[in-house]
Write an enzyme that holds these catalytic residues in place. Structure first.
Site, short mmCIF file in Angstrom:
data_model
loop_
_atom_site.label_atom_id
_atom_site.label_comp_id
_atom_site.label_asym_id
_atom_site.label_seq_id
_atom_site.Cartn_x
_atom_site.Cartn_y
_atom_site.Cartn_z
N ASP A 70 0.82 -1.22 0.00
CA ASP A 70 0.00 0.00 0.00
C ASP A 70 0.86 1.27 0.00
OD1 ASP A 70 -2.04 -1.89 0.36
OD2 ASP A 70 -2.11 -1.57 2.52
N ASN A 182 -16.60 1.11 4.60
CA ASN A 182 -15.45 0.78 5.46
C ASN A 182 -14.47 1.94 5.45
OD1 ASN A 182 -13.69 -0.62 7.09
ND2 ASN A 182 -13.10 -2.12 5.56
N ALA A 183 -14.20 2.51 6.62
CA ALA A 183 -13.34 3.71 6.72
C ALA A 183 -11.87 3.33 6.75
CB ALA A 183 -13.72 4.52 7.96
N SER A 202 -13.46 0.44 1.01
CA SER A 202 -13.05 -0.90 0.63
C SER A 202 -14.26 -1.82 0.74
CB SER A 202 -11.94 -1.38 1.56
OG SER A 202 -11.66 -2.76 1.35
N TRP A 204 -17.87 -3.47 0.81
CA TRP A 204 -19.18 -2.97 1.23
C TRP A 204 -19.86 -2.25 0.05
CZ3 TRP A 204 -15.86 -4.64 4.82
CH2 TRP A 204 -16.40 -5.27 5.95
N GLU A 236 -11.45 -1.12 -3.94
CA GLU A 236 -10.87 -0.38 -2.83
C GLU A 236 -9.76 0.53 -3.34
OE1 GLU A 236 -9.61 -3.37 -0.08
OE2 GLU A 236 -8.12 -4.24 -1.44
#
Length: 347
Positions: A70, A182-183, A202, A204, A236
């Site tokens: 990432d 999703n935070a 991401s 959901w 995501e």
């Protein structure tokens, strides 16, 4: 299913050798990017290519501390590159030439106790976003646990970007099982009018956007909008980048974090507004699963994704992670060209 989304807890790997040589289509990239690390030559501006290569390029050569997950990159006013990435207390690496990288400690060497409510006590923090505005560095980053949307995004700022200089500025947004998002995976974009937006999400319902207060970097109001989704499918890592009249929304489709079996791939859509609607090359809305593929697994490059884009003096630069045949997660860097209609491609 959303609950099946699992992220690997990744620390910086042992430095790996230079990544495999680029294909002939990447020769221009190699000429621009490969330099002796002890005496880096200046990056030379090149004409932006308009014809995509016939196949996906391999990552450009990198060396040193190139084990990553990432990654996000910023170029400092002095010309140094800082990479922030998933790791214990947010791992940092630096480079003077965008080719040779060295480990540079953690953003929070003394820990980040304000995050442990969301990490279950772990020091592992995910998917940061680093940028430079108003004379300081901004770091948005995620705290969560595997497969859960009990998550939070926090902000820290620093005058230099170096390890140990980051100040916690607080919680930006959190999510729980009662939310349809999703935070995690934050990304800041400052639009042409100086407005600040945070993109995140991401699985959901998909990828979301909230307004930020430029004075604080924190949430400006209670509004939230969906900017891309796959009806609960795997999407995501939003990253928004402005070029010309378009805001390009870069995202990752499919599965991360499964080593060489990962199916991550890098997709893009665009809009003339930072708020969308975003569409792909065919005109399909990104809210309905649209996305134009820019890079996918090929050869010994598996699951490229969680991308970021920066504008540099030689080209726009695509930064991402991918998995080698042995499952190690490595830093990938390519340059971007744009075809005659403005759609980007990696070379």
């Amino acid at each position: 299913m959303p609950g099946s989304h699992m992220r690997r807890r990744v620390l910086l790997a042992v430095p790996v050798a230079a990544v495999v040589a680029v294909m002939s289509a990447v020769a221009m990239h190699a000429q621009a990017a490969v330099r002796p690390p002890a005496a880096a030559a200046p990056i030379i501006a090149l004409a932006t290519p308009t014809t995509p290569p016939g196949s996906y390029p391999n990552p450009g050569p990198v060396s040193g501390a190139t084990g990553t997950h990432d990654p996000t990159m910023v170029k400092t006013p002095g010309g140094t590159y800082i990479v922030a990435q998933t790791g214990n207390n947010i791992a940092l690496t630096t480079s003077t030439d965008r080719t040779a990288f060295r480990a540079a400690g953690a953003a929070f060497p003394n820990g980040a106790p304000w995050t442990t409510t969301y990490t279950g006590g772990s020091a592992n923090l995910w998917a940061p976003d680093i940028s430079y505005h108003n004379g300081q560095y901004y770091l948005y980053y995620s705290a969560s646990t595997f497969g859960s949307n009990r998550s939070a995004i926090f902000l820290a700022t620093s005058p230099t970007g170096a390890s140990g200089t980051w100040t916690n500025r607080g919680l930006v947004i959190a999510s729980s099982s009662s939310n349809n998002y999703n935070a995690i995976d934050p990304n800041l974009i400052v639009d042409a009018n100086g407005r600040w937006w945070l993109n995140f999400g991401s699985f959901w319902s998909g990828l979301q956007q909230i307004a930020l207060n430029p004075s604080t970097g924190l949430r400006a109001d209670n509004s939230i909008r969906l900017i891309a989704g796959r009806n609960g499918g795997a999407i995501e890592a939003p990253h928004m980048f402005k070029r010309g009249s378009y805001y390009y929304l870069w995202v990752s489709f499919d599965r991360c974090c499964q080593g060489a079996a990962s199916t991550y791939r890098i997709m893009v859509g665009r809009s003339t507004s930072p708020n969308g609607p975003f569409v792909d090359r065919s005109g399909k809305a990104m809210n309905s699963g649209g996305g134009t593929q820019v890079l996918a697994g090929h050869g010994s490059v598996h699951g490229p994704g969680h991308q970021a884009v920066i504008a540099d003096s030689d080209a726009d630069v695509l930064v991402y992670h991918y998995y080698a045949d042995n499952g190690a997660s490595r830093l990938g860097i390519n340059l971007l060209g744009y075809d005659s209609t403005g759609w980007p491609f990696a070379y």
